[in-house]
Design a protein around this motif. Structure first.
Motif, short mmCIF file in Angstrom:
data_model
loop_
_atom_site.label_atom_id
_atom_site.label_comp_id
_atom_site.label_asym_id
_atom_site.label_seq_id
_atom_site.Cartn_x
_atom_site.Cartn_y
_atom_site.Cartn_z
N ALA A 63 39.17 16.94 -26.14
CA ALA A 63 38.71 15.99 -25.30
C ALA A 63 37.64 15.19 -25.83
CB ALA A 63 38.19 16.30 -23.95
N ALA A 64 37.05 15.95 -26.79
CA ALA A 64 35.78 15.00 -27.50
C ALA A 64 36.19 13.82 -28.24
CB ALA A 64 35.09 16.00 -28.43
N ARG A 65 37.73 13.79 -28.48
CA ARG A 65 38.29 12.60 -29.18
C ARG A 65 38.86 11.51 -28.15
NH1 ARG A 65 41.58 15.73 -33.94
NH2 ARG A 65 39.78 16.99 -34.87
N MET A 66 38.41 11.61 -26.88
CA MET A 66 39.19 10.98 -25.94
C MET A 66 39.17 9.56 -26.13
SD MET A 66 41.47 10.99 -23.31
CE MET A 66 41.37 12.88 -23.12
N ALA A 67 38.06 9.05 -26.72
CA ALA A 67 38.22 7.18 -26.90
C ALA A 67 39.00 6.88 -27.91
CB ALA A 67 36.70 6.86 -27.38
N GLY A 68 39.30 7.70 -29.06
CA GLY A 68 40.13 7.39 -29.95
C GLY A 68 41.62 7.50 -29.47
N THR A 69 41.84 8.73 -28.70
CA THR A 69 42.96 8.90 -28.19
C THR A 69 43.67 7.84 -27.22
OG1 THR A 69 42.61 11.33 -28.30
CG2 THR A 69 44.24 10.67 -26.70
N LEU A 70 42.67 7.44 -26.25
CA LEU A 70 43.17 6.19 -25.53
C LEU A 70 43.48 5.01 -26.16
CD1 LEU A 70 40.45 7.15 -22.76
CD2 LEU A 70 43.02 7.51 -22.56
N GLN A 71 42.36 4.85 -27.42
CA GLN A 71 42.96 3.43 -28.07
C GLN A 71 44.24 3.76 -28.84
OE1 GLN A 71 40.86 0.84 -28.07
NE2 GLN A 71 42.84 -0.10 -29.04
N ARG A 86 43.04 -7.46 -19.16
CA ARG A 86 43.01 -7.07 -17.60
C ARG A 86 41.57 -6.42 -17.59
NH1 ARG A 86 47.83 -3.45 -15.54
NH2 ARG A 86 48.96 -5.28 -16.09
N TYR A 87 41.28 -5.54 -18.47
CA TYR A 87 39.89 -4.93 -17.92
C TYR A 87 38.55 -5.40 -18.83
CZ TYR A 87 43.28 -1.82 -15.81
OH TYR A 87 44.33 -1.36 -15.05
N MET A 88 38.91 -6.03 -19.67
CA MET A 88 37.82 -6.61 -20.52
C MET A 88 36.32 -5.79 -20.82
SD MET A 88 37.36 -10.49 -19.91
CE MET A 88 37.72 -10.52 -18.16
N SER A 89 36.56 -4.15 -21.09
CA SER A 89 35.80 -3.12 -21.06
C SER A 89 36.11 -2.07 -22.08
CB SER A 89 35.74 -2.49 -19.77
OG SER A 89 36.81 -1.68 -19.41
N ALA A 90 35.43 -1.28 -22.25
CA ALA A 90 35.50 -0.41 -23.37
C ALA A 90 36.60 0.78 -22.64
CB ALA A 90 34.26 0.54 -23.46
N VAL A 91 37.39 1.12 -23.45
CA VAL A 91 38.71 2.07 -23.09
C VAL A 91 38.18 3.35 -22.11
CG1 VAL A 91 40.36 1.61 -24.74
CG2 VAL A 91 38.68 3.29 -25.29
N GLN A 92 38.88 3.27 -20.98
CA GLN A 92 38.35 4.42 -20.04
C GLN A 92 39.95 5.22 -19.51
OE1 GLN A 92 36.18 2.82 -16.78
NE2 GLN A 92 34.98 1.70 -18.27
#
Length: 195
Positions: A63-71, A86-92
């Motif tokens: 889970a600590a790598r979630m930002a990279g995982t989502l990208q 669509r979202y123009m925001s950081a990955v969530q």
């Protein structure tokens, strides 16, 4: 550079090119009859199954790598540009999973595969199998809804691999059901009771 890797890269490029050519021929040159319907149906179910495996593997990272995982999910599902527009925001977790899992208008999303499979099964005349595909479509939406509503969306997203593998098993069962319904040459096996 490693010559073996260069050779592998060359072979993979050739295979990708051949696959693209065959997909184009099937898409643009095949008569829109029963053969085309089942080719498309098989492609949708296979893509759904492979997507569940890929998504489960990628989300299985810590889970600590979630930002990279989502990208990575956005890249693997060819959805990074759509996400940014669509979202123009950081990955969530919620928005990313909505796009790659539950968006029935995204041709790379899992929901798209199940929605298309259901429509094709209705066209083929199997309401029962179409209803199974609809259930899988609903299960996909429920997974994303669970992440969106979670107090800790990252932890909930990291817990999805088991559910995704279960969806993959259900997609494989749907494929088997299609085979039995439309392609089985032998009648269903019946048990014989001995006295």
């Amino acid at each position: 550079r490693d010559p073996a890797l260069d050779g592998l890269l060359h072979a993979m490029t050739g295979m990708q090119r051949l696959g693209t050519i065959l997909a184009g021929i099937a898409s643009e040159g095949m008569v829109r009859g029963g053969g085309g319907l089942f080719l498309n149906l098989g492609r949708r179910i296979e893509r759904a199954y492979l997507s569940t495996q890929m998504l489960a593997t990628v989300l299985g990272q810590p889970a600590a790598r979630m930002a990279g995982t989502l990208q990575l999910l956005l890249e693997l599902c060819d959805s990074a540009i759509t996400y940014q527009g669509r979202y123009m925001s950081a990955v969530q977790p919620g928005p990313v999973l909505d796009l790659v899992l539950a968006d029935p208008d995204n041709p790379r999303a899992l929901a798209f595969q199940f929605a298309q499979a259901a429509a094709l099964l209705r066209q083929a005349g199997s309401q029962a199998l179409a209803a199974e595909a609809d259930v899988l479509l609903q299960r996909t939406a429920t997974l994303v809804d669970g992440v969106v509503r979670a107090a800790d969306p990252i932890a909930r997203a990291a817990a999805l691999p088991k559910d995704l593998l279960s969806l993959g098993t259900a997609a494989a069962a749907l494929s088997a059901g299609v085979s039995r319904r439309f392609f089985a040459l032998l009648p269903a096996l019946q048990s014989v009771h001995r006295r």
